[in-house]
Design a protein around this motif. Structure first.
Motif, mmCIF file in Angstrom:
data_model
loop_
_atom_site.group_PDB
_atom_site.id
_atom_site.type_symbol
_atom_site.label_atom_id
_atom_site.label_comp_id
_atom_site.label_asym_id
_atom_site.label_seq_id
_atom_site.Cartn_x
_atom_site.Cartn_y
_atom_site.Cartn_z
ATOM 1 N N GLU A 127 -8.800 8.714 18.641
ATOM 2 C CA GLU A 127 -9.516 9.909 18.180
ATOM 3 C C GLU A 127 -8.557 11.003 17.729
ATOM 4 O OE1 GLU A 127 -11.988 11.147 21.369
ATOM 5 O OE2 GLU A 127 -13.397 9.475 21.180
ATOM 6 N N GLN A 128 -7.425 11.164 18.420
ATOM 7 C CA GLN A 128 -6.496 12.259 18.132
ATOM 8 C C GLN A 128 -5.227 11.803 17.434
ATOM 9 O OE1 GLN A 128 -7.525 14.528 22.302
ATOM 10 N NE2 GLN A 128 -5.679 15.176 21.233
ATOM 11 N N GLY A 129 -5.021 10.526 17.285
ATOM 12 C CA GLY A 129 -3.812 10.015 16.661
ATOM 13 C C GLY A 129 -4.098 8.673 16.021
ATOM 14 N N ALA A 130 -3.304 7.680 16.351
ATOM 15 C CA ALA A 130 -3.502 6.365 15.744
ATOM 16 C C ALA A 130 -3.005 5.269 16.675
ATOM 17 C CB ALA A 130 -2.788 6.266 14.402
ATOM 18 N N ASP B 252 0.838 -1.206 0.000
ATOM 19 C CA ASP B 252 0.000 0.000 0.000
ATOM 20 C C ASP B 252 0.870 1.253 0.000
ATOM 21 O OD1 ASP B 252 -2.826 -0.825 0.297
ATOM 22 O OD2 ASP B 252 -2.088 -1.780 2.112
ATOM 23 N N ALA B 253 0.450 2.268 -0.740
ATOM 24 C CA ALA B 253 1.118 3.572 -0.660
ATOM 25 C C ALA B 253 0.936 4.180 0.725
ATOM 26 C CB ALA B 253 0.557 4.507 -1.720
ATOM 27 N N GLY B 254 -0.140 3.808 1.420
ATOM 28 C CA GLY B 254 -0.410 4.364 2.739
ATOM 29 C C GLY B 254 0.356 3.708 3.869
ATOM 30 N N TYR B 255 1.192 2.728 3.580
ATOM 31 C CA TYR B 255 2.000 2.093 4.638
ATOM 32 C C TYR B 255 2.955 3.141 5.209
ATOM 33 C CZ TYR B 255 4.684 -1.643 6.917
ATOM 34 O OH TYR B 255 5.290 -2.477 7.831
ATOM 35 N N PRO B 256 3.171 3.160 6.542
ATOM 36 C CA PRO B 256 4.008 4.201 7.154
ATOM 37 C C PRO B 256 5.373 4.306 6.484
ATOM 38 C CG PRO B 256 2.917 2.918 8.851
ATOM 39 C CD PRO B 256 2.613 2.239 7.550
ATOM 40 N N ALA B 257 5.677 5.486 5.970
ATOM 41 C CA ALA B 257 6.904 5.689 5.200
ATOM 42 C C ALA B 257 8.173 5.328 5.963
ATOM 43 C CB ALA B 257 6.958 7.134 4.710
ATOM 44 N N PRO B 258 8.347 5.788 7.209
ATOM 45 C CA PRO B 258 9.609 5.471 7.897
ATOM 46 C C PRO B 258 9.767 3.981 8.182
ATOM 47 C CG PRO B 258 8.070 6.511 9.404
ATOM 48 C CD PRO B 258 7.474 6.631 8.044
ATOM 49 N N LEU B 259 8.648 3.304 8.461
ATOM 50 C CA LEU B 259 8.709 1.892 8.813
ATOM 51 C C LEU B 259 9.002 1.015 7.596
ATOM 52 C CD1 LEU B 259 8.355 -0.007 11.254
ATOM 53 C CD2 LEU B 259 5.925 -0.132 10.699
ATOM 54 N N ARG B 260 8.569 1.459 6.420
ATOM 55 C CA ARG B 260 8.743 0.665 5.210
ATOM 56 C C ARG B 260 10.209 0.328 4.944
ATOM 57 N NH1 ARG B 260 5.547 0.123 0.857
ATOM 58 N NH2 ARG B 260 4.216 1.886 1.424
ATOM 59 N N PRO C 233 6.889 -5.070 9.271
ATOM 60 C CA PRO C 233 5.753 -5.999 9.245
ATOM 61 C C PRO C 233 5.056 -5.979 7.883
ATOM 62 C CG PRO C 233 5.695 -4.606 11.200
ATOM 63 C CD PRO C 233 6.745 -4.043 10.322
ATOM 64 N N VAL C 234 4.602 -7.131 7.450
ATOM 65 C CA VAL C 234 3.910 -7.238 6.159
ATOM 66 C C VAL C 234 2.567 -6.532 6.218
ATOM 67 C CG1 VAL C 234 2.940 -8.841 4.467
ATOM 68 C CG2 VAL C 234 5.077 -9.403 5.645
ATOM 69 N N VAL C 235 1.852 -6.703 7.327
ATOM 70 C CA VAL C 235 0.520 -6.120 7.485
ATOM 71 C C VAL C 235 0.415 -5.466 8.856
ATOM 72 C CG1 VAL C 235 -1.965 -6.565 7.599
ATOM 73 C CG2 VAL C 235 -0.558 -7.821 5.955
ATOM 74 N N LEU C 236 -0.143 -4.273 8.876
ATOM 75 C CA LEU C 236 -0.463 -3.587 10.120
ATOM 76 C C LEU C 236 -1.973 -3.402 10.205
ATOM 77 C CD1 LEU C 236 2.194 -0.713 10.113
ATOM 78 C CD2 LEU C 236 2.189 -2.720 11.608
ATOM 79 N N SER C 237 -2.514 -3.549 11.400
ATOM 80 C CA SER C 237 -3.891 -3.151 11.663
ATOM 81 C C SER C 237 -3.844 -1.801 12.355
ATOM 82 C CB SER C 237 -4.598 -4.176 12.553
ATOM 83 O OG SER C 237 -4.621 -5.439 11.937
ATOM 84 N N ALA C 238 -4.677 -0.877 11.914
ATOM 85 C CA ALA C 238 -4.606 0.490 12.436
ATOM 86 C C ALA C 238 -5.989 1.015 12.773
ATOM 87 C CB ALA C 238 -3.923 1.404 11.419
ATOM 88 N N LEU C 239 -6.015 1.895 13.754
ATOM 89 C CA LEU C 239 -7.256 2.544 14.181
ATOM 90 C C LEU C 239 -6.937 4.014 14.385
ATOM 91 C CD1 LEU C 239 -10.182 1.655 14.955
ATOM 92 C CD2 LEU C 239 -9.397 1.527 17.316
ATOM 93 N N GLY C 240 -7.729 4.891 13.768
ATOM 94 C CA GLY C 240 -7.501 6.319 13.932
ATOM 95 C C GLY C 240 -7.045 6.970 12.644
ATOM 96 N N ASP C 241 -6.339 8.091 12.779
ATOM 97 C CA ASP C 241 -5.883 8.873 11.631
ATOM 98 C C ASP C 241 -4.517 8.368 11.182
ATOM 99 O OD1 ASP C 241 -5.293 10.724 9.719
ATOM 100 O OD2 ASP C 241 -5.038 12.411 11.099
ATOM 101 N N THR C 242 -4.484 7.527 10.161
ATOM 102 C CA THR C 242 -3.216 6.933 9.727
ATOM 103 C C THR C 242 -2.308 7.938 9.025
ATOM 104 O OG1 THR C 242 -4.281 6.162 7.689
ATOM 105 C CG2 THR C 242 -4.202 4.626 9.541
ATOM 106 N N ALA C 243 -2.803 9.131 8.712
ATOM 107 C CA ALA C 243 -1.939 10.149 8.098
ATOM 108 C C ALA C 243 -0.796 10.534 9.025
ATOM 109 C CB ALA C 243 -2.767 11.385 7.739
ATOM 110 N N CYS C 244 -1.029 10.457 10.345
ATOM 111 C CA CYS C 244 0.028 10.849 11.279
ATOM 112 C C CYS C 244 1.184 9.848 11.290
ATOM 113 C CB CYS C 244 -0.530 11.049 12.686
ATOM 114 S SG CYS C 244 -1.187 9.572 13.465
ATOM 115 N N LEU C 245 0.966 8.658 10.702
ATOM 116 C CA LEU C 245 2.044 7.669 10.630
ATOM 117 C C LEU C 245 3.122 8.086 9.645
ATOM 118 C CD1 LEU C 245 -0.109 4.409 10.579
ATOM 119 C CD2 LEU C 245 1.016 5.457 12.548
#
Length: 441
Positions: A200-203, A91-99, A105-117
């Motif tokens: 609510e305020q992050g991820a 995914d293009a939305g996978y956290p840039a620094p972690l990539r 990790p191959v897959v992350l489960s996320a809750l919240g605003d993933t833009a902050c990742l």
């Protein structure tokens, strides 16, 4: 493959294939990359594994059996039902620094605003059985970093992690919690409300599927999320051989900067962090010790970071205001209290490098409601000792960080002072007496 060439979201069939592979025993990040190198797509790799599932292909001659599709479909449905989403390496939305870490990790489960990742972040980690002074410093440090436009990443554990998340949230800053269990398994249980607020305020992110209990073997994987997401990592109180030092080692392995808050050499909770400073970590007493490193840290990473630091250049360009104190030197053994008055420092804490510098006043917090049942069950004096360190802290601040009533705390402090285990300084501050660095768990 660059992030810009990846799809914003995967076709549903590709997502299912990714999850089936990621939930297959013995298919970790390195095995995933080998499979992608051989078969190019998750669907092709899955088809090959299913066709050869009777042959030993994993470590130790074990058969690689892909996770059942029905289980994955239930996981997807349940995750979407609670507002979660999946982020895969495709995914293009996978956290840039972690990539860009080797065992991402191959897959992350996320809750919240993933833009902050994708924003520049600093990790803050430390002891679960932290001192009240350590908690206060972690909270104020996190607030300062959030005000500078940085995301604060931590692990939602008791102690320093909890203080770091709360400090960031105080100014409605962004914070990310990397957890060891499933999104539906808050841990520790008393942080369930904090986890909901972070969502609510992050991820919230995790490598584990829904329903996964946070077991001991899951925490090193959680630690690598913290180390991989951040530009650098700050350690506030860490005993030797602690899980916090695992995160610190991972941060170094990933080429991140390491920061550490100095502490008393008499406190076992500070020996690990002091050793990090001895071995080259940046001595850190406030955000001013971290912010000058940010631009150089960002320059050393691939150009995939979102420029999300509107306040940082202004913060770095403005020198810190001079303290409004008299230029008259204080007598030996005295320091300036939070109120600006001189207080007598205990002899064992007279050396500045022996303990964290007292930070600015922490953000106001709602006092914890006393729990009479806890007072009846617990050992109040011992719980108070666990919060104290050799750095004096105001009694009022100590009471705010306890679950006990003010009267119970004052009684316990009187008992501890009479027994010689704590000392009281001028101005209503208390600290451990020399040699009483007692900690639990």
């Amino acid at each position: 493959m660059s992030a810009s060439s990846l799809p914003a979201s995967l076709p549903f069939g590709t997502l299912v294939a990714c999850l089936r592979l990621a939930r297959t025993e013995q298919v970790g990040p390195r095995q995933w990359h080998r499979l992608m190198g051989l078969y190019k797509t998750p669907e092709a790799a899955l088809e090959a594994l299913c066709a050869t599932r009777r042959r030993p292909t994993g470590r130790g001659g074990k058969t690689l059996t892909p996770a059942p599709e029905a289980d994955i479909l239930r996981e997807i449905e349940a995750t979407l039902a609670i507002g979660g989403r999946f982020l895969t390496l495709l995914d293009a939305g996978y956290p840039a620094p972690l990539r860009h870490v080797p065992d991402a990790p191959v897959v992350l489960s996320a809750l919240g605003d993933t833009a902050c990742l994708h924003k520049a972040a600093i990790g803050i980690v430390g002891a679960r059985n932290a001192s009240a002074a350590g908690l206060r410093l972690a909270e104020s440090l996190s607030t300062e970093l959030a005000e500078a436009g940085l995301v604060v990443v931590s692990g939602l554990a008791r102690g320093i992690d909890t203080a770091a998340h709360r400090g960031a949230l105080h100014r409605r800053g962004l914070t990310v919690a990397a957890i060891a269990g499933g999104l539906d398994r808050p841990y520790p249980p008393e942080n369930a409300a904090l986890q909901a607020r972070i969502a609510e305020q992050g991820a919230i992110i995790t490598e584990a599927p829904l329903g996964t209990a946070p077991l001991g073997r899951h925490f090193p994987r959680r630690n690598r999320l913290i180390a991989g997401l951040a530009l650098g990592c700050v350690v506030v109180e860490a005993a030797p051989h602690s899980g916090t030092l695992i995160t610190a080692r991972m941060a170094c392995d990933y080429g991140r900067e390491l920061f550490a808050v100095p502490g008393s050499p008499l406190d076992p909770r500070c020996r690990g962090s002091n050793d990090l400073i001895r071995n080259g970590a940046v001595l850190t007493e406030s955000a001013a010790d971290i912010l000058p490193h940010i631009n150089s840290l960002r320059a050393g990473l691939p150009p995939v970071w979102e420029d999300a630091l509107p306040l940082l250049s202004r913060r770095l360009a403005t020198p810190p205001p001079a303290p409004q104190l008299s230029t008259t030197a204080l007598p030996a053994g005295q320091q300036v209290s939070d109120a600006g008055t001189a207080t007598t420092e205990p002899e064992c804490c007279a050396t500045p490098s022996a303990h964290p510098a007292r930070p600015a006043a922490p953000p106001p917090r709602t006092p914890t409601h006393p729990d009479p049942a806890s007072e009846a069950r617990g050992n109040v004096p011992q719980d108070i000792l666990d919060l104290l360190s050799f750095t004096p802290i105001a009694v009022d601040d100590l009471i705010r960080r306890c679950q006990f009533s003010a009267s119970a705390v004052l009684i316990a402090l009187t008992e501890l002072e009479l027994s010689g285990r704590i000392i009281t300084t001028v101005g209503g501050h208390v600290a451990l007496a020399g040699g009483q660095a007692e900690t639990r768990g």
